[in-house]
Design an enzyme around this catalytic site. Structure first.
Site, short mmCIF file in Angstrom:
data_model
loop_
_atom_site.label_atom_id
_atom_site.label_comp_id
_atom_site.label_asym_id
_atom_site.label_seq_id
_atom_site.Cartn_x
_atom_site.Cartn_y
_atom_site.Cartn_z
CD GLU A 186 -3.83 -6.25 3.16
OE1 GLU A 186 -4.68 -5.53 3.71
OE2 GLU A 186 -2.60 -6.06 3.25
CD GLU A 233 -3.21 -1.04 1.94
OE1 GLU A 233 -3.21 -0.21 2.85
OE2 GLU A 233 -4.17 -1.80 1.71
#
Ligand code: BG6
Length: 464
Positions: A364, A164
């Protein structure tokens, strides 16, 4: 359903600092996450990361459970502060051994180890070298990658660069990524991370020609709150700063001119050294991994709206004159206020694939909830099963419609500590018996979702 390949990587994810604990063991040096609970925004009601869910101690038992669930892949991160001791590049052999043992155990059970090189927990010594806005960060990151590639290169097929990367710009303070309360130019940080990522990709391709490497941002489709053309402009604006800047740079090797003009306007500009761009242009990922939780809905802010920071990875923010996120009335929410949008998952998959045409790995996706352990040692998490059922169905539809998806690794394999909402926000297929401040016995229990996912993997998605 028949389009799903036999070797599809059904699995699950974790990250080192959120599961391991034992922060003073094994020669680990201090990391930004060790003291994050002391920062002003961190709630006193929730635990720190010191003990996490005891994976450092219990990793063998955990891997055995992963194998029992039938996982074909396990996406975990290596803790940079367990591997590198300082800015001089000294290596901690105990750290190297810990992950080597873990990888060997996974391979023993035929679980593909998928490594995130860096998932939020950078060592404090980075500050000594100038911190996140100094190019020396990219040097240190490359040194660290070199150590990993050398140590595990013969065993790891898939590498993920930085988890991220976009959250360093979107929700940095919320998830503790800007150390010591420093106010940094977030776009400068992003550029340094992009450079570091490019160097990792180039190095991997040079020394491990058979390995595959890709980025792992958090990506989600953005909806316009109305059909007013001005709100669509706000959607395009959000798309740039939330999604495409981070994928364009790694897949296409450039910063969009609209983005560059925008940051000049808000006076958060950064200097682009042409030499950096040469390195960035060379670095071509082999696939795109991304994390998906929910979509975002936006409109053009009213003229008097002030700038607002994101409260976390999924909650919105406002940039005056540019874009502002609003609630989507069509979507339900989790107990923690995150919107639930399975159709949006499919939309996001389609958009990313159309735009970049690279294989996709989902690293995810999942539901944080306050699970309850019954006296019989069971956890009836039907809400999680329902969440997965809907999201996976949409992913299978995307595959049917032509999107090349090679793996699905939801969050999380086992309970862990959420980035800023403690252990009570549970994500795992496996329950870990501890509370926010009472470590109890850390015993592992299989949730109902464990059995559901096991059947799904066994039937290669057929039991959905
Ligand atoms: C992702 C992160 O943003 O979301 C994970 O990569 C994180 O580290 C996950 O745990 C869920 O978010 P949270 O804030 O509920 O832990």
């Amino acid at each position: 359903m028949n389009k799903i390949k036999k070797d599809f990587l059904w699995g699950a994810s974790t990250s080192a600092y959120q599961v391991e604990g034992s922060i003073f063991e094994g020669g680990k040096v201090a990391s930004v996450m060790d003291d994050i609970h002391k920062s002003p925004g961190y709630s006193k009601e929730i635990t720190n990361f010191h003990d996490a869910t005891g994976h450092y101690e219990n990793w063998k038992e955990d891997v055995k459970l992963f194998a029992e669930m039938g996982m074909k892949s396990y996406r975990f991160s290596i803790s940079w502060p367990r591997i590198m001791k300082n800015v001089k590049g000294e290596i901690n052999e105990e750290g190297i051994k810990f992950y080597d043992d873990l990888i060997n155990e996974l391979i023993k059970y035929k679980i593909e180890p998928i490594v995130t090189i860096f998932h939020f927990d950078f060592p404090n010594f980075i500050d000594e070298a100038g911190g996140l806005t100094d190019k020396r960060f990219a040097n240190l990151f490359e040194d660290y990658c070199k150590v990993l590639f050398k140590a595990y290169g013969s065993k790891i097929k898939y590498w993920l660069t930085i988890n991220e990367l976009n959250m360093f710009a979107m929700a940095a303070s919320a998830i503790g990524l800007m150390p010591n309360g420093k106010k940094l130019n977030r776009w400068e940080v992003i550029h340094i991370l992009n450079l570091a990522q490019a160097r990792a990709i180039n190095l991997c391709h040079k020394i491990l020609p058979k390995a595959k490497i890709g980025p792992a941002p958090n990506i989600s489709s953005v909806y316009s709150n109305s059909s007013k053309p001005i709100d669509y402009t706000a959607k395009l604006n959000m798309d740039i700063v939330r999604n495409w800047v981070y994928l364009d740079i790694v897949c296409k090797g450039y910063y969009s001119p609209v983005f560059l003009e925008f940051i000049k306007k808000i006076k958060e500009d950064f200097v682009i050294d042409p030499k950096d761009m040469e390195i960035i242009k060379q670095a071509k990922p082999d696939f795109i991994a991304f994390n998906y939780y929910a979509t975002m809905t936006v409109e053009m802010p009213k003229s008097n709206e002030i700038s607002q920071e994101a409260k976390d990875q999924q909650k919105g923010f406002t940039i005056p004159g540019f874009t502002s996120s609003v609630k989507n009335k069509n979507l339900e929410k989790t107990q923690f206020g995150w919107e639930i949008d399975p159709q949006g998952f499919k939309n996001t998959l389609r958009e990313v694939y159309d735009r970049y045409n690279l294989p996709i790995m989902i690293t995810e996706n999942g539901l944080g909830a306050k699970d309850i352990l019954t006296k019989q040692g069971e956890v009836h998490d039907t809400y999680r099963i329902e969440y997965y059922q809907k999201h996976i169905s949409k992913m299978l539809e995307a595959i049917e419609e032509g999107v090349d998806i090679i793996g699905y690794m939801p969050w999380s394999a086992i309970d862990l500590i959420s980035t800023h909402e403690g252990v009570s926000k549970r994500y795992g297929f496996i329950y870990v018996n501890r509370d926010e401040f009472d470590l109890k016995d850390m015993k592992r229990y299989k949730k109902d979702s464990f059995y559901w996912y096991k059947e799904l993997i066994k039937t290669n998605g057929g039991s959905i």
